[in-house]
Design a protein around this motif. Structure first.
Motif, PDB file in Angstrom:
ATOM      1  N   THR A 163       0.842  -1.182   0.000  1.00  0.00           N
ATOM      2  CA  THR A 163       0.000   0.000   0.000  1.00  0.00           C
ATOM      3  C   THR A 163       0.876   1.230   0.000  1.00  0.00           C
ATOM      4  OG1 THR A 163      -1.606   1.273   1.266  1.00  0.00           O
ATOM      5  CG2 THR A 163      -0.136  -0.146   2.518  1.00  0.00           C
ATOM      6  N   THR A 164       0.397   2.289  -0.647  1.00  0.00           N
ATOM      7  CA  THR A 164       1.148   3.548  -0.644  1.00  0.00           C
ATOM      8  C   THR A 164       0.937   4.312   0.644  1.00  0.00           C
ATOM      9  OG1 THR A 164      -0.701   4.657  -1.744  1.00  0.00           O
ATOM     10  CG2 THR A 164       1.029   3.734  -3.156  1.00  0.00           C
ATOM     11  N   ALA A 165       0.084   3.790   1.537  1.00  0.00           N
ATOM     12  CA  ALA A 165      -0.192   4.481   2.798  1.00  0.00           C
ATOM     13  C   ALA A 165       0.609   3.934   3.959  1.00  0.00           C
ATOM     14  CB  ALA A 165      -1.688   4.381   3.112  1.00  0.00           C
ATOM     15  N   GLY A 166       1.313   2.819   3.779  1.00  0.00           N
ATOM     16  CA  GLY A 166       1.973   2.138   4.878  1.00  0.00           C
ATOM     17  C   GLY A 166       3.339   2.703   5.225  1.00  0.00           C
TER      18      GLY A 166
ATOM     19  N   VAL B 137       3.816  -5.202   7.115  1.00  0.00           N
ATOM     20  CA  VAL B 137       2.961  -6.385   7.268  1.00  0.00           C
ATOM     21  C   VAL B 137       1.994  -6.183   8.426  1.00  0.00           C
ATOM     22  CG1 VAL B 137       2.939  -8.842   7.839  1.00  0.00           C
ATOM     23  CG2 VAL B 137       4.646  -7.949   6.242  1.00  0.00           C
ATOM     24  N   LEU B 138       2.522  -5.681   9.555  1.00  0.00           N
ATOM     25  CA  LEU B 138       1.650  -5.422  10.703  1.00  0.00           C
ATOM     26  C   LEU B 138       0.632  -4.331  10.383  1.00  0.00           C
ATOM     27  CD1 LEU B 138       0.840  -5.862  13.631  1.00  0.00           C
ATOM     28  CD2 LEU B 138       2.673  -4.298  14.317  1.00  0.00           C
ATOM     29  N   PHE B 139       1.039  -3.323   9.652  1.00  0.00           N
ATOM     30  CA  PHE B 139       0.126  -2.275   9.198  1.00  0.00           C
ATOM     31  C   PHE B 139      -1.067  -2.885   8.461  1.00  0.00           C
ATOM     32  CE2 PHE B 139      -1.226   0.395   5.644  1.00  0.00           C
ATOM     33  CZ  PHE B 139      -1.499   1.620   6.245  1.00  0.00           C
TER      34      PHE B 139
ATOM     35  N   MET C  33      12.819   6.112  14.843  1.00  0.00           N
ATOM     36  CA  MET C  33      12.339   6.747  13.619  1.00  0.00           C
ATOM     37  C   MET C  33      11.362   5.830  12.878  1.00  0.00           C
ATOM     38  SD  MET C  33      12.901   6.416  10.078  1.00  0.00           S
ATOM     39  CE  MET C  33      14.537   5.674   9.948  1.00  0.00           C
ATOM     40  N   LEU C  34      11.700   4.547  12.766  1.00  0.00           N
ATOM     41  CA  LEU C  34      10.825   3.610  12.067  1.00  0.00           C
ATOM     42  C   LEU C  34       9.511   3.401  12.816  1.00  0.00           C
ATOM     43  CD1 LEU C  34      13.520   1.003  11.003  1.00  0.00           C
ATOM     44  CD2 LEU C  34      12.175   2.440   9.457  1.00  0.00           C
ATOM     45  N   MET C  35       9.587   3.285  14.138  1.00  0.00           N
ATOM     46  CA  MET C  35       8.356   3.114  14.903  1.00  0.00           C
ATOM     47  C   MET C  35       7.459   4.346  14.765  1.00  0.00           C
ATOM     48  SD  MET C  35       7.738   2.039  18.900  1.00  0.00           S
ATOM     49  CE  MET C  35       8.154   3.650  19.560  1.00  0.00           C
ATOM     50  N   ASP C  36       8.072   5.529  14.737  1.00  0.00           N
ATOM     51  CA  ASP C  36       7.279   6.745  14.583  1.00  0.00           C
ATOM     52  C   ASP C  36       6.614   6.806  13.213  1.00  0.00           C
ATOM     53  OD1 ASP C  36       7.876   7.569  17.131  1.00  0.00           O
ATOM     54  OD2 ASP C  36       9.466   8.945  16.540  1.00  0.00           O
ATOM     55  N   LEU C  37       7.318   6.369  12.164  1.00  0.00           N
ATOM     56  CA  LEU C  37       6.700   6.291  10.839  1.00  0.00           C
ATOM     57  C   LEU C  37       5.473   5.384  10.870  1.00  0.00           C
ATOM     58  CD1 LEU C  37       9.570   5.964   8.193  1.00  0.00           C
ATOM     59  CD2 LEU C  37       8.020   7.886   8.517  1.00  0.00           C
ATOM     60  N   PHE C  38       5.639   4.225  11.499  1.00  0.00           N
ATOM     61  CA  PHE C  38       4.534   3.272  11.620  1.00  0.00           C
ATOM     62  C   PHE C  38       3.379   3.868  12.403  1.00  0.00           C
ATOM     63  CE2 PHE C  38       2.617   0.118  14.501  1.00  0.00           C
ATOM     64  CZ  PHE C  38       1.997  -0.721  13.584  1.00  0.00           C
ATOM     65  N   PHE C  39       3.683   4.470  13.546  1.00  0.00           N
ATOM     66  CA  PHE C  39       2.632   5.011  14.408  1.00  0.00           C
ATOM     67  C   PHE C  39       1.853   6.118  13.698  1.00  0.00           C
ATOM     68  CE2 PHE C  39       0.988   7.794  17.754  1.00  0.00           C
ATOM     69  CZ  PHE C  39       0.355   6.879  18.579  1.00  0.00           C
ATOM     70  N   GLU C  40       2.549   6.906  12.918  1.00  0.00           N
ATOM     71  CA  GLU C  40       1.900   8.037  12.246  1.00  0.00           C
ATOM     72  C   GLU C  40       0.849   7.586  11.243  1.00  0.00           C
ATOM     73  OE1 GLU C  40       3.180  11.790   9.345  1.00  0.00           O
ATOM     74  OE2 GLU C  40       4.705  10.687  10.465  1.00  0.00           O
ATOM     75  N   VAL C  41       1.110   6.476  10.555  1.00  0.00           N
ATOM     76  CA  VAL C  41       0.224   6.096   9.445  1.00  0.00           C
ATOM     77  C   VAL C  41      -0.721   4.945   9.782  1.00  0.00           C
ATOM     78  CG1 VAL C  41       1.899   6.898   7.741  1.00  0.00           C
ATOM     79  CG2 VAL C  41       1.921   4.483   8.430  1.00  0.00           C
ATOM     80  N   VAL C  42      -0.478   4.205  10.881  1.00  0.00           N
ATOM     81  CA  VAL C  42      -1.273   3.007  11.136  1.00  0.00           C
ATOM     82  C   VAL C  42      -2.733   3.386  11.416  1.00  0.00           C
ATOM     83  CG1 VAL C  42      -0.784   2.917  13.634  1.00  0.00           C
ATOM     84  CG2 VAL C  42      -1.294   0.817  12.381  1.00  0.00           C
ATOM     85  N   PRO C  43      -3.682   2.704  10.784  1.00  0.00           N
ATOM     86  CA  PRO C  43      -5.106   3.074  10.900  1.00  0.00           C
ATOM     87  C   PRO C  43      -5.758   2.468  12.142  1.00  0.00           C
ATOM     88  CG  PRO C  43      -4.882   1.278   9.335  1.00  0.00           C
ATOM     89  CD  PRO C  43      -3.486   1.622   9.790  1.00  0.00           C
ATOM     90  N   VAL C  44      -5.355   2.941  13.298  1.00  0.00           N
ATOM     91  CA  VAL C  44      -5.880   2.453  14.575  1.00  0.00           C
ATOM     92  C   VAL C  44      -6.434   3.641  15.341  1.00  0.00           C
ATOM     93  CG1 VAL C  44      -5.277   1.374  16.773  1.00  0.00           C
ATOM     94  CG2 VAL C  44      -4.275   0.506  14.655  1.00  0.00           C
ATOM     95  N   ARG C  45      -7.666   3.516  15.831  1.00  0.00           N
ATOM     96  CA  ARG C  45      -8.284   4.636  16.540  1.00  0.00           C
ATOM     97  C   ARG C  45      -7.717   4.803  17.932  1.00  0.00           C
ATOM     98  NH1 ARG C  45     -14.720   4.814  16.006  1.00  0.00           N
ATOM     99  NH2 ARG C  45     -14.267   6.762  17.089  1.00  0.00           N
ATOM    100  N   ARG C  46      -7.536   3.706  18.632  1.00  0.00           N
ATOM    101  CA  ARG C  46      -7.048   3.763  20.005  1.00  0.00           C
ATOM    102  C   ARG C  46      -5.584   3.304  20.022  1.00  0.00           C
ATOM    103  NH1 ARG C  46      -9.027   0.046  22.879  1.00  0.00           N
ATOM    104  NH2 ARG C  46     -10.029  -1.116  21.210  1.00  0.00           N
ATOM    105  N   LYS C  47      -4.680   4.268  19.967  1.00  0.00           N
ATOM    106  CA  LYS C  47      -3.265   3.934  19.948  1.00  0.00           C
ATOM    107  C   LYS C  47      -2.505   4.927  20.818  1.00  0.00           C
ATOM    108  CE  LYS C  47      -2.484   6.565  15.652  1.00  0.00           C
ATOM    109  NZ  LYS C  47      -1.966   6.513  14.259  1.00  0.00           N
ATOM    110  N   GLN C  48      -1.367   4.464  21.353  1.00  0.00           N
ATOM    111  CA  GLN C  48      -0.542   5.321  22.208  1.00  0.00           C
ATOM    112  C   GLN C  48       0.920   5.040  21.920  1.00  0.00           C
ATOM    113  OE1 GLN C  48      -0.802   4.630  26.463  1.00  0.00           O
ATOM    114  NE2 GLN C  48      -0.165   6.715  26.946  1.00  0.00           N
TER     115      GLN C  48
END
Length: 387
Positions: A16-19, A48-50, A95-110
């Protein structure tokens, strides 16, 4: 089940271009990141997790009630495996975790620093016991409250140095995983090496088994240390401790923090708080007096050295028999920093070999002065931090 992944090359076309993989590649193209095969492989696993979270029912629900949407069993059965990003300092894990956190489509995340999370856990446990002294086991209701607020927990700089934390973590994480929570973590320490060599580690081993069972360990084995590059070519010992030195320490702190927002943090040392006035992205900053002119000991300095790969100290004064207790604490601090290979940037009244020249204790300080000189060398600055 083995959980350490030897990942193949990342696919030529992201799913996906959003991941996070696509986001990583865009940053490489625009020049904000240098291409790094190890980082790209880790981004591919996060991708993959995304994708799994896009189809995970718990990812799209608003705050759950006590029973959850589908019950514990269905959430636990459907929950994707989490990811434990392990690697030396400066390899790009946060840096990689922040990239993931920014784009992952989860409503309840911290996304939270692990030490801050544990401070909150201790505070909430204390409040629950105070509110209900008859409460036999506060872990299940605490896990329920955490999972109600966040289905995805992203922990930066996962590390366990306190026996109190170690005793809580196993049961808490078991309860969180049972409730369908997905965990992503970054750490300088592989799971099997957590809490190594510390009293009580045998009781901590079930938690390590839980991590290995519920999460995939992805080794970020990049040959390049991006954080250590922040000190290359920079002086680390500034004399005198004047306004110009303060500006240089400001610049060093900003570079080492890597853009992270600074703020106070609290470490837990043997069950008591140790206040860090300013920290960000793996670097802490203190005035000399706050570190050495108050009753701190080896345990405090070891916790500081284990937690932060870099330390900035303002205004190291001249020392002598008149402030011998202060000098003794400084010796203990430098020993802890040296043993953990912490990078030290400081402003001082003089060179290390002239900080403590005369009087009782001056001879013993020669070893500390020698270490301070060595800690300025590029060979030392190129050593990895020993968390």
């Amino acid at each position: 089940m083995s959980t350490t992944l030897s990942l193949p090359a990342a696919p030529e076309t992201p799913a996906t271009t959003a991941g996070p993989l696509a986001a990583y590649r865009r940053r490489v193209v625009d020049g904000s990141l240098a291409a790094d095969p190890a980082q790209e492989r880790a981004a591919a696993r996060l991708d993959v997790l995304f994708e799994e979270l896009r189809h995970y029912p718990g990812a799209h629900a608003a705050r759950r009630g006590l029973r959850g949407l589908f019950g514990r069993a269905s959430h636990a059965a459907a929950r994707p495996r989490g990811i434990y990003l392990a690697g030396d300092v400066g390899r790009g894990k946060s840096m990689l975790m922040d990239l993931f956190f920014e784009v992952v489509p989860v409503r309840r995340k911290q996304r939270i620093h692990f030490h801050r999370f544990m401070q909150d856990v201790h505070a909430r446990l204390h409040a629950m016991k105070r509110a209900d002294p008859a409460l036999a086991d506060p872990i299940p209701p605490l896990a329920q409250a955490i999972s109600a607020d966040a289905m995805l927990l992203c922990f930066d700089e996962f590390q366990v140095n306190d026996i109190t934390d170690a005793m809580i973590l196993g049961r808490l994480f078991d309860a969180l995983f049972e409730r369908g929570v997905v965990v992503v973590a970054t750490s300088n320490t592989r799971p099997d090496e957590l809490f190594q060599g510390r009293p009580g580690r045998d009781a901590f081993k079930p938690f390590i088994a839980t991590i290995n069972c519920q999460m995939d360990t992805v080794s970020l084995d990049s040959a390049r240390d991006y954080r250590r590059g922040g000190l290359r070519g920079m002086a680390t010992w500034h004399v005198p401790a004047d306004a110009r030195a303060e500006l240089r320490l400001d610049a060093a702190f900003d570079r080492l923090a890597g853009g992270a927002v600074p703020g106070p943090e609290t470490l837990t040392v043997m069950g008591r708080p140790f206040q860090v006035p300013c920290a960000a992205g793996g670097v802490a900053r203190f005035d000399f007096e706050a570190l050495c002119d108050r009753p701190l000991g080896a345990g405090d300095y070891l916790a500081l050295a284990a937690r932060y790969p870099a330390l900035v100290i303002d205004d190291v004064p001249r020392l002598g028999p008149d402030n011998f207790d202060v000098a003794r604490r400084f010796v203990v601090l430098v020993d802890a920093l040296y043993e953990q290979k912490v990078k030290l940037v400081a402003s001082a009244a003089d060179r290390p070999d002239r900080i403590f020249e005369r009087g009782e204790g001056a001879g013993a300080f020669e070893r500390t002065a020698s270490r301070l000189e060595e800690m300025q060398s590029q060979a030392y600055l190129d050593l990895p931090h020993l968390a």
